[in-house]
Design a protein around this motif. Structure first.
Motif, short mmCIF file in Angstrom:
data_model
loop_
_atom_site.label_atom_id
_atom_site.label_comp_id
_atom_site.label_asym_id
_atom_site.label_seq_id
_atom_site.Cartn_x
_atom_site.Cartn_y
_atom_site.Cartn_z
N UNK A 113 0.69 -1.24 -0.04
CA UNK A 113 -0.10 0.00 -0.11
C UNK A 113 0.84 1.34 -0.09
N UNK A 114 0.40 2.34 -0.34
CA UNK A 114 1.17 3.58 -0.56
C UNK A 114 1.26 4.21 0.67
N UNK A 115 1.88 5.30 0.94
CA UNK A 115 1.91 6.06 2.08
C UNK A 115 0.66 6.67 2.48
N UNK A 116 -0.14 7.17 1.21
CA UNK A 116 -1.45 7.81 1.68
C UNK A 116 -2.49 7.03 1.90
N UNK A 117 -2.41 5.70 1.91
CA UNK A 117 -3.22 4.72 2.30
C UNK A 117 -2.71 3.61 3.18
N UNK A 118 -3.19 3.67 4.67
CA UNK A 118 -2.47 2.78 5.40
C UNK A 118 -2.85 1.42 5.24
N UNK A 119 -2.03 0.58 5.56
CA UNK A 119 -2.13 -0.91 5.30
C UNK A 119 -3.25 -1.68 5.94
N UNK A 120 -3.35 -1.25 7.42
CA UNK A 120 -4.36 -1.76 8.17
C UNK A 120 -5.80 -1.19 8.28
N UNK A 121 -6.70 -1.83 8.51
CA UNK A 121 -8.10 -1.47 8.45
C UNK A 121 -8.12 -0.16 9.69
N UNK A 122 -7.61 -0.35 10.79
CA UNK A 122 -7.68 0.69 11.89
C UNK A 122 -7.06 1.85 11.16
N UNK A 123 -5.87 1.85 10.50
CA UNK A 123 -5.21 3.02 10.15
C UNK A 123 -5.97 3.58 8.97
N UNK A 124 -6.78 3.02 8.06
CA UNK A 124 -7.65 3.35 7.00
C UNK A 124 -8.74 4.19 8.02
N UNK A 125 -9.60 3.65 8.65
CA UNK A 125 -10.32 4.19 9.70
C UNK A 125 -10.00 5.49 10.17
N UNK A 126 -8.78 5.59 10.90
CA UNK A 126 -8.40 6.58 11.45
C UNK A 126 -8.05 7.83 10.39
N UNK A 127 -7.50 7.44 9.22
CA UNK A 127 -7.28 8.32 8.05
C UNK A 127 -8.58 9.01 7.71
N UNK A 128 -9.44 8.17 7.55
CA UNK A 128 -10.83 8.84 7.11
C UNK A 128 -11.45 9.58 8.14
N UNK A 129 -11.30 9.24 9.39
CA UNK A 129 -11.88 10.06 10.54
C UNK A 129 -11.13 11.37 10.40
N UNK A 130 -10.00 11.21 10.20
CA UNK A 130 -9.24 12.94 10.42
C UNK A 130 -9.66 13.58 9.01
N UNK A 131 -9.87 12.88 8.01
CA UNK A 131 -10.36 13.61 6.88
C UNK A 131 -11.73 14.19 6.95
N UNK A 132 -12.40 13.57 7.70
CA UNK A 132 -13.85 13.90 7.90
C UNK A 132 -13.82 15.13 8.69
N UNK A 133 -13.07 15.09 9.80
CA UNK A 133 -12.72 16.12 10.67
C UNK A 133 -12.24 17.36 10.20
N UNK A 134 -11.21 17.33 8.97
CA UNK A 134 -10.98 18.24 8.37
C UNK A 134 -11.60 19.02 7.44
N UNK A 135 -12.94 18.26 7.07
CA UNK A 135 -14.02 18.96 6.13
C UNK A 135 -15.00 19.32 6.94
N UNK A 136 -15.18 19.26 8.44
CA UNK A 136 -15.80 19.70 9.33
C UNK A 136 -15.25 20.57 10.38
N UNK A 137 -14.89 21.81 10.24
CA UNK A 137 -14.16 22.49 11.19
C UNK A 137 -14.93 22.83 12.57
N UNK A 138 -16.07 22.70 12.36
CA UNK A 138 -16.97 22.83 13.73
C UNK A 138 -16.95 21.50 14.58
N UNK A 139 -16.37 20.45 13.91
CA UNK A 139 -16.43 19.32 14.65
C UNK A 139 -17.48 18.15 14.28
N UNK A 140 -17.76 17.12 14.65
CA UNK A 140 -18.63 16.16 14.41
C UNK A 140 -19.05 15.23 15.62
N UNK A 141 -20.18 15.04 15.73
CA UNK A 141 -20.53 14.22 16.87
C UNK A 141 -20.27 13.01 16.72
N UNK A 142 -20.19 12.26 17.78
CA UNK A 142 -19.72 10.78 18.03
C UNK A 142 -20.56 9.97 16.92
#
Length: 78
Positions: free
Chosen positions: A1-30
């Protein structure tokens, strides 16, 4: 896998969570963050998503904080 796509499932979930929070500056509810992660990749198990979200602040203390109960936000938007 490339550096921008983590190999583990948790790594991919964490990367996507950070991306979603980046798109929502006010934050997101759980619940909203969980729902959006589930939509992002239906193959991710709901309990794995829940565990990753639950540990976001612990895993990324230099990037994520909880300004209110159940609300996740990137530190740079505090």
């Amino acid at each position: 896998m490339s550096a921008d796509k983590p190999a583990t499932i948790t790594g991919r979930i964490n990367a996507e969570a950070l991306r979603l929070l980046e798109e929502n500056p006010a934050g997101l509810q759980w619940s909203e963050l969980n729902a959006r992660l589930a939509e992002a990749d239906p193959s991710w198990h709901p309990k794995t998503i829940n565990g990753c979200v639950w540990k976001l602040v612990e895993t990324f203390p230099d990037q994520v904080h909880k300004p209110a109960k159940g609300l996740f936000q990137l530190l740079k938007y505090r």
